[in-house]
Write an enzyme that holds these catalytic residues in place. Structure first.
Site, PDB file in Angstrom:
ATOM      1  CG  MET A 150      -2.046  -1.004   1.132  1.00  0.00           C
ATOM      2  SD  MET A 150      -3.165  -0.665  -0.230  1.00  0.00           S
ATOM      3  CE  MET A 150      -4.227  -2.088  -0.116  1.00  0.00           C
ATOM      4  CB  CYS A 151       1.920   3.640  -1.334  1.00  0.00           C
ATOM      5  SG  CYS A 151       0.699   3.328  -2.619  1.00  0.00           S
ATOM      6  NE  ARG A 152       5.447   1.839   3.295  1.00  0.00           N
ATOM      7  CZ  ARG A 152       5.116   1.604   4.578  1.00  0.00           C
ATOM      8  NH1 ARG A 152       6.063   1.293   5.458  1.00  0.00           N
ATOM      9  NH2 ARG A 152       3.870   1.697   4.965  1.00  0.00           N
ATOM     10  CG  ASN A 161       1.186   4.283   3.312  1.00  0.00           C
ATOM     11  OD1 ASN A 161       1.633   4.228   4.450  1.00  0.00           O
ATOM     12  ND2 ASN A 161       0.901   3.199   2.612  1.00  0.00           N
TER      13      ASN A 161
END
Length: 284
Positions: A1-3, A115
């Site tokens: 889920m992104c950074r 995020n």
């Protein structure tokens, strides 16, 4: 889920977020330490402010994995700014991998990153769009839940125009009300999936970054803040104190190097950075 990672302070190179530290954002794109799935290879984006040239930030995005983009590796060491944002994406199921879906998103002088995910976004999207102003609706270019969150934040920002001389307070109200709107809609539609809303919102001088998860869900996605200068030695990275007149703030999904100097943001709190780089962490 992104950074993601963000910096506010005296000008530094983009590479000091993206490539140089031991846990740089490029490293997090293929080996994130605080996600169950370590891979964030569905594109990336960076934004930086050059206020003497224009109010809006410059943006560079690509659907290439961050670790394999020669343009990013060439750009990062020679790009300097007092306000930098960088994001590596792990696309939510069903959302396209496209340049338009890469973060950061820009609206005028504002830049925004996310995020996490909006729980049950597919079920909520139509009602969410119905509640938007024409301007916020028309500005949505991609298909992500993140850009729809920005649309809600933008509308709430406009709703508090009376606070124009208090931009940080105005932004906090906009962020709080946007999260409350999304949560109320999720509850009304009986969506069981929680929302994870680590949101970063800046005008290039101030910033608000939330760490939020729907009630009854543990834990929220990771978020850290550090105050000081980031010194990169032998590929590592440590935060050291700096004079008050050179105060700097880093906010990132994971510490960029040595963990010393980084503080975990409490769950369901927002980090507020003012123009003088003073920092407050307050409950949402």
């Amino acid at each position: 889920m992104c950074r993601f990672a963000m910096y506010l302070g005296p000008p530094i190179r983009l590479s000091q977020l993206v490539t140089e530290p031991s846990n740089s954002l490029i490293h997090q794109s293929y080996d994130a330490k605080e996600r169950a799935e370590p891979l964030n290879g569905d594109g990336f984006g960076v934004a930086w402010y050059v206020p003497e040239l224009r109010e809006a930030p410059a943006v560079f995005k690509s659907i290439s994995p961050a670790w394999n983009d020669a343009n990013l590796l060439n750009l990062a060491p020679v790009t300097r700014s007092h306000c930098l944002l960088a994001h590596v994406r792990a696309a939510s199921p069903g959302l396209a991998v496209s340049q338009g879906n890469c973060h950061p998103f820009v609206r005028g002088r504002f830049a925004f990153m996310h995020n996490g995910s909006v729980g049950g976004f597919g079920e909520l999207r139509r009602r969410l769009r119905q509640g938007l102003s024409d301007a916020a609706y028309d500005a949505i270019a991609g298909s992500t839940d993140s850009e729809h969150v920005l649309a809600v934040v933008s509308d709430r920002w406009e709703a508090h125009a009376a606070l124009a001389d208090r931009p940080l307070e105005r932004g906090q109200k906009a962020l709080r009300e946007a999260i409350a709107t999304l949560e109320a809609l999720r509850v009304e539609e009986k969506v069981e999936a929680p929302s994870y809303l680590n949101l970063a919102f800046t005008d290039g001088e101030r910033a608000l970054v939330s760490r939020f998860v729907s009630p009854g869900t543990e834990p929220a996605h990771s978020l850290y803040v550090a105050r000081g200068a980031l010194v990169v030695e032998s590929g590592a990275g440590r935060v050291v104190p700096c004079p008050a007149e050179e105060s700097a703030v880093f906010i990132a999904s994971e510490p960029l190097g040595d963990r010393e100097g980084w503080e975990a943001v409490p769950q369901n709190h927002v980090v507020a950075v003012d123009a003088d780089r003073s920092v407050q962490t307050v409950a949402l």
